[in-house]
Design an enzyme around this catalytic site. Structure first.
Site, PDB file in Angstrom:
ATOM      1  N   ASP A 181    -104.428  -3.020 -35.322  1.00 35.58           N
ATOM      2  CA  ASP A 181    -104.180  -3.630 -34.022  1.00 35.58           C
ATOM      3  C   ASP A 181    -104.908  -4.968 -33.957  1.00 35.58           C
ATOM      4  OD1 ASP A 181    -103.003  -3.291 -31.394  1.00 35.58           O
ATOM      5  OD2 ASP A 181    -103.439  -1.164 -31.637  1.00 35.58           O
ATOM      6  N   ASP A 237    -101.485  -6.896 -29.761  1.00 36.86           N
ATOM      7  CA  ASP A 237    -101.652  -6.330 -28.428  1.00 36.86           C
ATOM      8  C   ASP A 237    -101.603  -7.389 -27.325  1.00 36.86           C
ATOM      9  OD1 ASP A 237    -102.673  -4.007 -26.674  1.00 36.86           O
ATOM     10  OD2 ASP A 237    -104.189  -5.554 -26.317  1.00 36.86           O
ATOM     11  N   GLU A 253     -96.450  -6.871 -29.143  1.00 38.89           N
ATOM     12  CA  GLU A 253     -96.290  -6.165 -27.874  1.00 38.89           C
ATOM     13  C   GLU A 253     -95.891  -7.231 -26.851  1.00 38.89           C
ATOM     14  OE1 GLU A 253     -98.648  -3.038 -24.971  1.00 38.89           O
ATOM     15  OE2 GLU A 253     -99.732  -4.757 -25.756  1.00 38.89           O
ATOM     16  N   HIS A 264     -98.961   5.087 -27.528  1.00 37.93           N
ATOM     17  CA  HIS A 264    -100.234   5.491 -26.913  1.00 37.93           C
ATOM     18  C   HIS A 264    -100.364   5.045 -25.471  1.00 37.93           C
ATOM     19  CE1 HIS A 264    -100.875   1.317 -27.894  1.00 37.93           C
ATOM     20  NE2 HIS A 264    -101.963   1.315 -27.156  1.00 37.93           N
ATOM     21  N   ASP A 265     -99.489   4.178 -25.000  1.00 32.74           N
ATOM     22  CA  ASP A 265     -99.548   3.651 -23.640  1.00 32.74           C
ATOM     23  C   ASP A 265     -98.492   4.260 -22.724  1.00 32.74           C
ATOM     24  OD1 ASP A 265    -101.714   1.954 -23.632  1.00 32.74           O
ATOM     25  OD2 ASP A 265    -100.591   0.224 -24.337  1.00 32.74           O
TER      26      ASP A 265
END
Length: 557
Positions: A99, A201, A258, A331-332
């Site tokens: 990430d 991210d 993202e 994961h979000d």
């Protein structure tokens, strides 16, 4: 014709390391745990691993608040173990992505500590520090986690710093060339360690509105969501292209952005042949239930028509630009098994139908840990939540007049904690995740939904995923499933998700009855050769396809 890249015909898998596999009994997943499961992932058919942050962090936002970009947090292991993981993956022809969190750092980062000690000094310019309006915040922007994006600097009556997320996550000032240089130096250092790329991210937030103007309030708190700035400002492309040329191109890196709220007309700038990123996540189909709503009145589960419409629209506009990464969950987000499938319909056929629909779309298929065994949302009590966003939203729901029961029900559905419960490896204590007490409660269904049980059962969702991935990567169908055109069909049929894929003289047709009712489909063409199914037998009478609940069939024309 798209230029072929090394990652185009691959399958990717996201690991949330804190919840993947614990080997030292402290209840937290670790790097040796990931190494111990590489053969499992290889057997599943996975090529690319994206691992959520393992950098040194105080863990206010589960690692997305980084205090040292060059260090592995001791809870996960050591830098030597990280290098061993990269080496072991390469032995198996697997690729590691980490990430990249560079919109913000942790308030414990050395730069921010120096900035707070001297806001007017060199390090103050590494962040966004502004004077307030008579002691009030400089703007009315609302952070992603609720409340103002501005936090008062201790010891100063009218100085504030900007944080788009938690107050412990100060935004880095990308306008400062020195900051950018330090970020690029760090990225290249990690690439030199043997990474194959990054998932990037919150990258759409790096460009700010430097006029520092208020937005039109969109809630009773008088604030407006900070994400609206991303659609208002220009110039982010300069930063993104500079980062690509300096850090990614020299290494032929895979970069997955993202990048939400990217408008159709600029998509080619993001994922075209000369785009900023290799690909971006296809969030729109997963977020169809949110469209035009606030989280307190989201539909649940996701309405089929909105999901299908958003998928078809997304596939159409992306095809003109490049390649997306297709997801069911991450994961979000809540678990896809709970978001897309009514609770009473949860089971092999609905899970396998959902998997087949997503895998056979145009794009890079991306799994999230536990998706392959059908992990679903958990039944939470309020004091079990760990996620900052969930806790804030629960409190906001109470302030809006909801009862504790109503607020908890909303939080249960939408909490990011649903995706962060420990991976369910077996029916042993703690789902085989850890010999100690897990940092997060295990889902109650682990005795039935787990890897060990599903590996033994031919008709399990895990073994279906193995067959589906083998089908996707097969010599006969990998080219068409990777590069083939996507065209919606049978769009007016209720709860029928259907599309064709075409490449050269090859054509495949997928038809799925995504409902619990039997349906008859009048076929518009003569489909002869059934090549992939989730039921043992497909029934066609005349030109009528008699579809069972959640039946999915793929024909080759």
């Amino acid at each position: 014709m798209m230029n072929k890249k090394w990652w185009h015909n691959k399958v990717a898998y996201q690991i949330y390391p804190k919840s993947f596999k614990d080997t030292n009994g402290d209840g937290i997943g670790d790097i040796p745990g990931i190494i111990s499961k590489l053969d499992y992932l290889k057997d599943l058919g996975v090529d690319i691993l994206w691992i959520s942050p393992m950098y040194q962090s105080p863990m206010v936002d589960n690692g997305y608040d980084i205090s040292d970009y060059y260090a592995i947090d001791p809870m996960f292991g050591s830098m030597d173990e990280m290098k061993q993981l990269i080496k072991e993956a390469k032995k198996r022809n697997m690729y590691i992505l980490m990430d990249l969190v560079v919109n913000h750092c942790s308030s414990e980062h050395e730069w921010f500590q120096k900035a707070m000690a001297d806001p007017e000094g060199e390090y103050g310019s590494y962040f966004y520090i502004k004077d307030g309006k008579d002691g009030q915040p400089p703007t009315n922007w609302r952070s992603y986690f609720g409340g103002s994006v501005w936090e008062k600097i201790p010891g100063y009556d009218n100085k504030f710093y900007l944080h788009s997320f938690a107050k412990e996550q100060p935004d880095l000032n990308w306008e400062n060339e020195i900051v950018r240089e330090k970020i690029y130096e760090m990225i290249c250092w990690w690439m030199d360690q043997g990474l194959s790329g990054f998932r990037i991210d919150a990258i759409m937030n790096i460009k700010k509105d430097l006029t520092w103007s208020d937005l039109k309030p969109d809630g009773p708190d008088g604030l407006a969501d900070v994400y609206k700035i991303t659609g208002k400002v220009e110039g982010i492309g300069d930063f993104l292209m500079e980062m690509k040329h300096r850090c990614f191109e020299p290494y032929d890196a895979l970069t997955v952005g993202e990048a939400m709220f990217v408008k159709e007309d600029i998509l080619p700038q993001f994922i075209g042949e000369d785009g900023y990123f290799s690909t971006i996540f296809a969030f729109e189909p997963c977020h169809a239930y949110r469209k035009g709503k606030n989280y307190m009145n989201y539909d649940w589960p996701q309405p089929f028509d909105e999901w299908r419409e958003e998928t078809f629209h997304n596939q159409e506009i992306v095809a003109k630009a490049g390649f997306e990464a297709n997801i069911i969950e991450n994961h979000d987000q809540p678990r896809g098994a709970s978001l897309f499938i009514p609770e009473e319909d949860y089971g092999f056929y609905s899970l396998s139908a959902l998997a087949t629909i997503i895998f056979c779309e145009r794009g890079l298929p991306f799994l999230y840990q536990g998706q392959e065994i059908g992990m679903s949302n958990r039944q939470w009590k309020y004091d079990e939540f760990n996620d900052l966003e969930t806790i804030n939203q629960y409190q906001i729901a109470l302030k809006a007049g909801m009862s504790k029961e109503q607020a908890l029900e909303i939080a249960r559905h939408h909490s990011r904690d649903n995706a962060r419960t420990p991976m369910q490896w077996s029916s042993e204590e703690n789902a085989g995740f850890s010999k100690g007490k897990p940092w997060m409660p295990v889902n109650e269904n682990y005795k039935v939904v787990n890897v060990a049980e599903e590996e033994k059962e031919y008709g399990s969702i895990l073994n279906f995923y193995k067959r589906l991935i083998a089908f996707y990567k097969s010599e006969e169908y990998n080219e068409i499933l990777t590069y083939g055109d996507f065209r919606p069909i049978y769009e007016k049929e209720d709860h029928i998700f259907a599309y064709s894929r075409s490449y050269g003289c090859q054509k495949l047709v997928l038809i799925c009855n995504f409902s619990s009712k039997e349906k008859d489909i009048e076929l518009s063409e003569d489909y002869e050769n059934v090549i992939f199914v989730n039921y043992e037998q497909t029934t066609v009478i005349g030109n009528t396809l008699k579809m069972k609940p959640y039946e999915c069939v793929i024909y080759e024309m």
